[in-house]
Design a protein around this motif. Structure first.
Motif, mmCIF file in Angstrom:
data_model
loop_
_atom_site.group_PDB
_atom_site.id
_atom_site.type_symbol
_atom_site.label_atom_id
_atom_site.label_comp_id
_atom_site.label_asym_id
_atom_site.label_seq_id
_atom_site.Cartn_x
_atom_site.Cartn_y
_atom_site.Cartn_z
ATOM 1 N N GLY A 163 11.410 16.093 3.408
ATOM 2 C CA GLY A 163 10.874 15.490 2.195
ATOM 3 C C GLY A 163 10.583 16.471 1.076
ATOM 4 O O GLY A 163 9.915 16.125 0.112
ATOM 5 N N HIS A 164 11.100 17.707 1.179
ATOM 6 C CA HIS A 164 10.855 18.722 0.148
ATOM 7 C C HIS A 164 11.984 18.682 -0.881
ATOM 8 O O HIS A 164 13.065 19.201 -0.651
ATOM 9 N N GLU A 165 11.705 18.046 -2.034
ATOM 10 C CA GLU A 165 12.705 17.974 -3.097
ATOM 11 C C GLU A 165 12.866 19.358 -3.710
ATOM 12 O O GLU A 165 11.889 19.979 -4.125
ATOM 13 N N PRO A 166 14.104 19.871 -3.778
ATOM 14 C CA PRO A 166 14.309 21.235 -4.269
ATOM 15 C C PRO A 166 14.103 21.371 -5.773
ATOM 16 O O PRO A 166 14.268 20.418 -6.530
ATOM 17 N N VAL A 167 13.742 22.582 -6.164
ATOM 18 C CA VAL A 167 13.574 22.954 -7.569
ATOM 19 C C VAL A 167 14.687 23.934 -7.913
ATOM 20 O O VAL A 167 14.973 24.858 -7.143
ATOM 21 N N PHE A 168 15.308 23.725 -9.062
ATOM 22 C CA PHE A 168 16.339 24.640 -9.540
ATOM 23 C C PHE A 168 15.990 25.088 -10.945
ATOM 24 O O PHE A 168 15.419 24.325 -11.726
ATOM 25 N N ALA A 169 16.348 26.337 -11.253
ATOM 26 C CA ALA A 169 16.124 26.898 -12.589
ATOM 27 C C ALA A 169 17.473 27.019 -13.292
ATOM 28 O O ALA A 169 18.466 27.433 -12.692
ATOM 29 N N CYS A 170 17.480 26.666 -14.557
ATOM 30 C CA CYS A 170 18.699 26.735 -15.363
ATOM 31 C C CYS A 170 19.054 28.200 -15.635
ATOM 32 O O CYS A 170 18.196 28.988 -16.066
ATOM 33 N N ASP A 171 20.310 28.536 -15.391
ATOM 34 C CA ASP A 171 20.774 29.904 -15.643
ATOM 35 C C ASP A 171 20.832 30.225 -17.128
ATOM 36 O O ASP A 171 20.706 31.377 -17.520
ATOM 37 N N CYS A 180 18.958 28.502 -19.986
ATOM 38 C CA CYS A 180 17.719 28.470 -20.783
ATOM 39 C C CYS A 180 16.459 28.774 -19.979
ATOM 40 O O CYS A 180 15.387 28.928 -20.552
ATOM 41 N N GLY A 181 16.574 28.820 -18.655
ATOM 42 C CA GLY A 181 15.420 29.142 -17.819
ATOM 43 C C GLY A 181 14.569 27.957 -17.417
ATOM 44 O O GLY A 181 13.629 28.115 -16.630
ATOM 45 N N TRP A 182 14.850 26.760 -17.957
ATOM 46 C CA TRP A 182 14.063 25.574 -17.571
ATOM 47 C C TRP A 182 14.160 25.401 -16.064
ATOM 48 O O TRP A 182 15.193 25.635 -15.447
ATOM 49 N N SER A 183 13.063 24.968 -15.457
ATOM 50 C CA SER A 183 13.016 24.777 -14.020
ATOM 51 C C SER A 183 12.464 23.395 -13.719
ATOM 52 O O SER A 183 11.502 22.953 -14.365
ATOM 53 N N GLY A 184 13.087 22.689 -12.762
ATOM 54 C CA GLY A 184 12.598 21.360 -12.416
ATOM 55 C C GLY A 184 13.176 20.856 -11.112
ATOM 56 O O GLY A 184 14.174 21.379 -10.594
ATOM 57 N N LEU A 185 12.517 19.841 -10.582
ATOM 58 C CA LEU A 185 12.986 19.184 -9.370
ATOM 59 C C LEU A 185 14.388 18.627 -9.598
ATOM 60 O O LEU A 185 14.717 18.204 -10.717
#
Length: 188
Positions: free
Chosen positions: A125-133, A135-140
């Protein structure tokens, strides 16, 4: 012949009791508007869904297509309303989502570790977080832009082989599901 579906999925976690309450609320919304009716011809191959298009289905789509009357009697055009947590995948439409801030593609970590993070999300149940290469924005992952990827959640409403649903109908379903939601458009 190919099949397609559109699933509106609640990503925000909910207890079993909350999911059941949400499921009933979504069902009541669609029944009250006549979008769905109980499937009186349920069959594993012809009409496997518990619900089928109702007389108000015409008002739930962007624009009734010229074949809409035939659609009402087409095989496998039902609606599933599922309260159990499940995986919703775009199948042949599979496409990595994009950054909601700059529209860049997901980072390579998304594709390179796809099986690992999907299994962890599905099982633990751990939804992954990714960061944009870019602009740096990070989100589920569910907050990245796109409807041709994969989401895991519950409850969910899946429309099989329907003409495109109206934005108002999608908005109302998302509101009834509550919390964070996402959409997966599948084709197979």
């Amino acid at each position: 012949m190919s099949e397609h579906s559109v699933a509106v999925v609640r990503l925000a976690s909910a207890s079993s009791a909350e999911r059941q309450e949400i499921l009933v609320g979504v069902q009541n919304l669609l029944l009250a508007r006549g979008v769905i009716v109980p499937n009186d011809r349920r069959d594993a191959l012809w009409q496997p869904s518990e619900w089928k298009p109702g007389p108000g289905a015409r008002l739930a789509v962007v624009e009734p297509v010229d074949w809409f009357d035939a659609f009402l009697d087409t095989a496998n055009n039902g609606v599933d309303i599922c309260g159990d947590r499940d995986v919703y995948h775009a199948v042949e439409n599979d496409e990595a989502p994009r950054c909601p801030h700059c529209a860049a593609s997901t980072p390579t970590a998304y594709t390179d570790s796809y099986d690992d993070w999907l299994e962890e999300w599905s099982i633990d149940g751990h939804e992954p977080v990714f960061a944009c290469d870019r602009c740096g924005w990070s989100g589920l992952v569910g907050d990245w832009t796109g409807q041709f990827g994969v989401l895991i959640g519950a409850p969910a409403v899946t429309f099989y082989n329907w003409p495109p649903l109206s934005p108002a109908m999608i908005t109302d379903i998302r509101a009834a599901l509550g919390g964070r939601t996402g959409i997966v458009a599948s084709h197979w």
